[in-house]
Design a protein around this motif. Structure first.
Motif, short mmCIF file in Angstrom:
data_model
loop_
_atom_site.label_atom_id
_atom_site.label_comp_id
_atom_site.label_asym_id
_atom_site.label_seq_id
_atom_site.Cartn_x
_atom_site.Cartn_y
_atom_site.Cartn_z
N GLY A 4 0.82 -1.21 0.00
CA GLY A 4 0.00 0.00 0.00
C GLY A 4 0.86 1.26 0.00
O GLY A 4 0.51 2.26 -0.64
N LYS A 5 1.99 1.23 0.70
CA LYS A 5 2.86 2.40 0.78
C LYS A 5 3.61 2.64 -0.52
O LYS A 5 3.90 3.80 -0.88
N ILE A 6 3.94 1.57 -1.25
CA ILE A 6 4.72 1.74 -2.48
C ILE A 6 3.84 1.69 -3.73
O ILE A 6 4.35 1.72 -4.85
N GLY A 7 2.52 1.58 -3.56
CA GLY A 7 1.59 1.66 -4.68
C GLY A 7 1.38 0.37 -5.45
O GLY A 7 0.92 0.41 -6.59
N LEU A 8 1.68 -0.78 -4.84
CA LEU A 8 1.49 -2.06 -5.53
C LEU A 8 0.25 -2.80 -5.07
O LEU A 8 -0.12 -3.82 -5.68
N PHE A 9 -0.40 -2.34 -4.02
CA PHE A 9 -1.57 -3.04 -3.51
C PHE A 9 -2.72 -2.94 -4.52
O PHE A 9 -3.03 -1.86 -5.02
N GLY A 10 -3.36 -4.05 -4.81
CA GLY A 10 -4.45 -4.07 -5.77
C GLY A 10 -4.02 -4.23 -7.21
O GLY A 10 -4.87 -4.20 -8.11
N SER A 11 -2.72 -4.41 -7.44
CA SER A 11 -2.22 -4.55 -8.82
C SER A 11 -1.78 -5.98 -9.10
O SER A 11 -1.53 -6.77 -8.18
N ILE A 12 -1.68 -6.30 -10.37
CA ILE A 12 -1.20 -7.62 -10.78
C ILE A 12 0.24 -7.83 -10.34
O ILE A 12 0.63 -8.91 -9.90
N MET A 13 1.05 -6.77 -10.42
CA MET A 13 2.44 -6.87 -10.02
C MET A 13 2.58 -7.25 -8.55
O MET A 13 3.45 -8.03 -8.17
N GLY A 14 1.71 -6.71 -7.70
CA GLY A 14 1.76 -7.04 -6.29
C GLY A 14 1.48 -8.52 -6.05
O GLY A 14 2.16 -9.17 -5.24
N VAL A 15 0.49 -9.08 -6.74
CA VAL A 15 0.18 -10.51 -6.59
C VAL A 15 1.34 -11.35 -7.10
O VAL A 15 1.71 -12.36 -6.49
N VAL A 16 1.94 -10.95 -8.22
CA VAL A 16 3.07 -11.70 -8.78
C VAL A 16 4.25 -11.70 -7.81
O VAL A 16 4.88 -12.74 -7.56
N LEU A 17 4.57 -10.54 -7.24
CA LEU A 17 5.70 -10.45 -6.32
C LEU A 17 5.47 -11.27 -5.06
O LEU A 17 6.41 -11.90 -4.54
N PHE A 18 4.25 -11.29 -4.55
CA PHE A 18 3.97 -12.09 -3.36
C PHE A 18 4.15 -13.58 -3.66
O PHE A 18 4.78 -14.31 -2.89
N HIS A 19 3.61 -14.04 -4.77
CA HIS A 19 3.77 -15.44 -5.15
C HIS A 19 5.24 -15.78 -5.39
O HIS A 19 5.70 -16.87 -5.01
N THR A 20 5.97 -14.86 -5.99
CA THR A 20 7.39 -15.11 -6.25
C THR A 20 8.17 -15.21 -4.96
O THR A 20 9.00 -16.12 -4.78
N GLY A 21 7.91 -14.29 -4.03
CA GLY A 21 8.63 -14.31 -2.77
C GLY A 21 8.41 -15.57 -1.97
O GLY A 21 9.35 -16.13 -1.39
N PHE A 22 7.17 -16.05 -1.94
CA PHE A 22 6.89 -17.25 -1.15
C PHE A 22 7.17 -18.54 -1.93
O PHE A 22 7.20 -19.61 -1.31
N GLY A 23 7.37 -18.45 -3.21
CA GLY A 23 7.73 -19.64 -3.97
C GLY A 23 9.23 -19.88 -4.04
O GLY A 23 9.66 -21.01 -4.28
N LEU A 24 10.04 -18.84 -3.79
CA LEU A 24 11.49 -18.97 -3.95
C LEU A 24 12.15 -19.89 -2.92
O LEU A 24 13.07 -20.64 -3.28
N PRO A 25 11.77 -19.86 -1.62
CA PRO A 25 12.46 -20.78 -0.69
C PRO A 25 12.40 -22.24 -1.10
O PRO A 25 13.42 -22.94 -1.07
#
Length: 304
Positions: free
Chosen positions: A160-181
């Protein structure tokens, strides 16, 4: 014992009963379950597993009034019920069609990023020397036990602070972060099994780390990379929790769109049935298309 022409004796070959008696319990059990009856049973189980998908397909091809009046198996006695009317309505529903496009925009980048970054990091942890390598890898392994629910609120505030909340990029980054480990853990362990002599020979021929990774490690790691890609694709495509939190009406995937349709229109089965079938059949098609690579990746390292 038997005697030959020179008076020497040799042991008679063991009988079938003696051979079976010397077999371990595991060997005898494996031999028992490899018969034709077991194969038939497994085929029946597989067909039974596909019954919901077949039922959903048939339901999506029936008129709405028939769907609500009787079960999908009625089509076998009345095949004239089959129609593409529901799919025509689905294509006219902009919420569903846009959500299918959003699902592709979310799933493909999230899968590609996890595979590429995970492969690079896995190679680094397996074959490159740098300070604190083992401790960093232990940190990555520790991230495997962090549940997704713990990070929803903090990451939502950050986006929300960096303007990614509600966007496709935000969903992609969350999935990427939790899929990497998991990706790093899986590929690092697979790459570590590559013979060291093979990599040293490539280095002697003048191959740098990047060329070594692209020309030697990646081709050998194909099965594991394919398995990882299938896992990540299925997880992201079928996800609803993360998309429900981080997407809005313009970026929601098909899982969230179908839930919204169900809330807004309780009897909107003519859209829900074909939409649910398309949402289900894509992961099935991906799995069956790459099942050979998936099995190779799962079994990699099991046989020396």
């Amino acid at each position: 014992m038997t005697a030959d022409a020179g008076g020497l004796t040799e042991a008679a070959p063991p009988s079938t009963t003696e051979v079976k008696a010397k077999q371990s319990v595991g060997s005898r059990l494996a031999e028992a379950v490899s018969g034709g009856a077991v194969r038939v049973f497994l085929i029946v189980v597989g067909l039974f597993w596909l019954v919901p998908t077949i039922g959903l397909l048939i339901s999506s091809l029936r008129p709405p009034q028939e769907m609500t009046a009787s079960g999908w198996w009625e089509v076998f006695s009345k095949p004239s019920q089959l129609t593409l009317e529901s799919y025509d309505k689905l294509l006219q529903n902009s919420d569903i069609t846009n959500s299918l496009f959003n699902t592709v925009l979310i799933t493909v980048p999230a899968t590609v990023l996890v595979v590429v970054i995970g492969a690079l990091a896995g190679y680094a942890f397996a074959w490159m020397e740098f300070p604190g390598r083992d401790w960093w890898f232990l940190g990555v392994v520790g991230l495997l036990v962090v549940p997704v629910q713990v990070a929803l609120i903090p990451v939502a505030e950050l986006f929300g602070k960096i303007g990614l909340f509600g966007s496709i990029m935000g969903v992609v980054l969350f999935h990427t972060g939790f899929g990497l480990p998991f990706a790093v853990f899986l590929l690092r362990n697979f790459f570590a099994e590559i013979p060291k002599e093979l990599l040293e020979a490539a280095r002697l021929d003048g191959a740098g780390e990047l060329r070594l990774f692209a020309r030697v490690v990646m081709p050998l790691g194909g099965p594991a990379i394919a398995s990882l890609g299938i896992f990540q694709f299925l997880w992201v495509w079928n996800d609803m929790l993360i998309a429900l939190v981080f997407s809005n009406a313009d970026s929601q995937p098909v899982t969230v769109a179908l839930q919204t349709q169900m809330r807004a229109f309780a009897d909107n089965v003519d859209v829900l049935a074909p939409g649910a079938f398309i949402s289900m059949v894509v992961p099935l098609a991906v799995f069956f298309a790459f099942q050979r690579q998936f099995v190779s990746g799962v079994m990699a390292g099991a046989v020396k």
